[in-house]
Design a protein around this motif. Structure first.
Motif, short mmCIF file in Angstrom:
data_model
loop_
_atom_site.label_atom_id
_atom_site.label_comp_id
_atom_site.label_asym_id
_atom_site.label_seq_id
_atom_site.Cartn_x
_atom_site.Cartn_y
_atom_site.Cartn_z
N UNK A 1 -6.72 14.20 1.51
CA UNK A 1 -7.46 15.01 2.62
C UNK A 1 -6.51 15.23 3.86
N UNK A 2 -5.73 14.11 4.27
CA UNK A 2 -4.91 13.89 5.37
C UNK A 2 -3.60 14.01 5.06
N UNK A 3 -3.31 14.18 3.78
CA UNK A 3 -1.69 14.26 3.24
C UNK A 3 -1.50 15.69 2.61
N UNK A 4 -2.36 16.05 1.87
CA UNK A 4 -2.08 17.63 1.27
C UNK A 4 -2.97 18.73 1.88
N UNK A 5 -2.13 19.21 2.79
CA UNK A 5 -2.82 20.24 3.82
C UNK A 5 -2.38 21.66 3.34
N UNK A 6 -3.24 22.58 3.49
CA UNK A 6 -3.15 23.84 3.34
C UNK A 6 -3.00 24.44 4.85
N UNK A 7 -2.14 25.71 4.89
CA UNK A 7 -1.95 26.36 6.00
C UNK A 7 -2.36 27.95 5.47
N UNK A 8 -3.48 28.58 6.18
CA UNK A 8 -3.62 29.73 5.98
C UNK A 8 -2.77 30.83 6.73
N UNK A 9 -1.66 31.19 6.53
CA UNK A 9 -0.51 31.87 7.06
C UNK A 9 -0.81 33.19 7.57
N UNK A 10 -2.04 33.87 6.76
CA UNK A 10 -2.34 35.29 7.16
C UNK A 10 -3.58 35.11 7.82
N UNK A 11 -4.07 34.11 8.38
CA UNK A 11 -5.58 34.00 9.14
C UNK A 11 -5.68 35.07 10.25
N UNK A 12 -4.57 35.37 10.91
CA UNK A 12 -4.88 36.14 12.05
C UNK A 12 -4.82 37.61 11.57
N UNK A 13 -4.24 38.24 10.60
CA UNK A 13 -4.43 39.50 9.71
C UNK A 13 -5.70 39.54 9.16
N UNK A 14 -6.14 38.48 8.57
CA UNK A 14 -7.35 38.74 7.87
C UNK A 14 -8.66 38.70 8.96
N UNK A 15 -8.55 37.99 9.91
CA UNK A 15 -9.36 38.07 10.96
C UNK A 15 -9.42 39.14 11.90
N UNK A 16 -8.28 39.86 12.03
CA UNK A 16 -8.42 41.29 12.78
C UNK A 16 -8.95 42.16 11.68
N UNK B 1 0.75 -1.10 0.01
CA UNK B 1 -0.08 -0.09 -0.10
C UNK B 1 1.05 1.30 -0.05
N UNK B 2 0.25 2.20 -0.40
CA UNK B 2 1.22 3.55 -0.62
C UNK B 2 1.49 4.14 0.87
N UNK B 3 2.47 5.00 0.93
CA UNK B 3 2.96 5.52 2.35
C UNK B 3 3.07 6.94 2.06
N UNK B 4 2.01 7.87 1.80
CA UNK B 4 2.06 9.31 1.34
C UNK B 4 2.74 9.79 2.63
N UNK B 5 3.59 10.83 2.19
CA UNK B 5 4.03 11.93 3.42
C UNK B 5 3.21 12.99 3.31
N UNK B 6 3.00 13.86 4.40
CA UNK B 6 2.14 14.87 4.56
C UNK B 6 2.94 15.96 3.89
N UNK B 7 2.09 16.65 3.00
CA UNK B 7 2.80 18.02 2.37
C UNK B 7 1.73 18.95 2.82
N UNK B 8 2.51 20.24 3.19
CA UNK B 8 1.52 21.41 3.44
C UNK B 8 2.06 22.54 2.55
N UNK B 9 0.62 23.26 2.13
CA UNK B 9 1.02 24.34 1.11
C UNK B 9 0.62 25.53 1.80
N UNK B 10 1.62 26.57 2.06
CA UNK B 10 1.16 27.68 2.59
C UNK B 10 0.24 28.51 1.57
N UNK B 11 -0.77 29.31 2.18
CA UNK B 11 -1.78 29.98 1.23
C UNK B 11 -2.11 31.29 1.88
N UNK B 12 -2.14 32.50 1.46
CA UNK B 12 -2.70 33.56 1.61
C UNK B 12 -4.48 33.67 1.47
N UNK B 13 -5.16 33.62 2.71
CA UNK B 13 -6.51 33.60 2.29
C UNK B 13 -6.71 35.05 2.21
#
Length: 361
Positions: free
Chosen positions: A105-120, A45-57
């Motif tokens: 869904x569990x290996x291709x993740x997206x991090x909203x790095x400007x989330x705090x800025x947009x929330x404010x 079976x495949x053993x995919x690594x976790x990959x995180x893409x940073x995005x600007x929301x």
């Protein structure tokens, strides 16, 4: 042998395959070339690594008018969730990204790095009306990559600075890291926390939610938050017939013993592609009872795998659903559970709108 059917579970992952998303433009299918190569590949079976893409929301506050949930606003710092809970109702959301609701869904993740800025910026808008914000409803705010990105903490810092109330639900004991922010807000009636506890069995938990905190770690976190004065509750979610429903009373008892003041439950939900992901998991882990489990699920959903009707999707219908509701109500009363206190919106002070001149005064 079916070349498209997963032959074994993947260690550390909930899904067993790359189930096609409903909006997929191209679909991959395995075809045997006569040399057995497809079958040989499936033995490993495949053993995919976790990959995180940073995005600007562009925005981070989502709004809803659903009568089934107790909030109208939510913020999700991440898309996708490394916890890998096989039953997660949010999995189909990855189809909007043209990714698989299964392993992607569990290996291709997206991090909203400007989330705090947009929330404010959102909270500073002149027309904003304060209403409690739920953190991490679609995907867990305290999933493992939060240790690196600390986006959830940055969001809580923004909410704390302007006295904005919020709630959160998590499967990860890492929430105790932020007690220095959460506990003072709790004393002012600005925060409540729910823990999702699906099983007290370490083996079952590891199969269903492989990268979430172990059950005993969640119970310890409930106690830590309770002792720090944070109103904390427990959700037995999802409750699944013939898988974890027998643990309902035991989970409630353990959570109450560790300081939970409120409790709830939600039946397993199987929207869209989750039906196939769940069936694959059942066949791999519980082939002897898979058909019976699905039969009970359909009995609680009007003869279908899932009924999305408001008012019914969380509780189901029929004799088995009624039995679970009765068991929960009896245990809830016996253990003395109540409700978490309402969150105070009157203390909110809008943050100053960011100025290109900076803070001169």
């Amino acid at each position: 042998m079916d070349a498209r059917k997963p032959q074994a579970p993947i260690k550390g992952r909930g899904a067993a395959s790359y189930v096609d998303g409903r909006y997929a433009k191209t679909v991959a299918r395995g075809e045997d070339d006569g040399w057995g190569s497809v079958y040989e590949d499936l033995l490993e079976p495949p053993h995919p690594d976790t990959r995180v893409t940073e995005e600007r929301a562009r925005s981070v506050v989502s709004r809803n008018d659903s009568p089934d949930v107790g909030f109208s606003q939510s913020v999700n710092p991440y898309r996708g969730c490394e916890h890998g809970c096989v039953y997660c109702f949010a999995r189909p959301s990855h189809a909007y990204l043209d990714l698989s609701p299964g392993l992607d869904f569990e290996t291709r993740l997206y991090a909203k790095t400007n989330a705090a800025e947009r929330l404010q910026a959102e909270l500073a808008r002149p027309g904003y009306r304060c209403s409690p914000i739920a953190l991490g409803i679609n995907t867990d705010s305290y999933q493992p990559i939060e240790r690196r990105y600390r986006i959830t903490r940055s969001l809580i810092e923004v909410l704390s600075a302007c006295s904005h109330p919020f709630s959160l639900i998590t499967k990860n004991a890492a929430v105790v890291r932020d007690l220095d922010l959460i506990a003072p807000m709790a004393r002012r009636g600005l925060v409540t926390v729910y823990f999702s506890v699906t099983s007290l069995d370490n083996k079952l938990s590891a199969r269903m939610e492989p990268r979430a905190s172990a059950p005993h770690a969640r119970l310890k976190a409930i106690r830590a938050l309770s002792e720090a004065g944070v109103p904390v509750g427990v959700m037995v979610a999802p409750t699944i017939p013939m898988i974890n429903d027998r643990e309902l009373e035991h989970i409630l008892e353990a959570a109450r013993e560790h300081g939970a003041g409120a409790a709830g439950y939600v039946l397993l939900r199987l929207p869209h592609e989750l039906k196939q992901i769940w069936r694959e998991w059942l066949e791999l882990h519980y082939p002897d009872r898979a058909a019976h489990v699905m039969s009970l699920i359909r009995q609680m959903r009007g003869g279908k795998d899932y009924d999305s009707t408001f008012g019914a999707r969380m509780r189901g219908e029929g004799p088995f659903a009624q039995l679970i509701a009765q068991r929960f109500a009896k245990a809830h009363k016996r253990l003395g559970f109540g409700r978490l206190p309402p969150l105070d919106t009157g203390q909110f002070v809008p943050p100053r709108k960011p100025s290109p001149q900076g803070e001169l005064f």
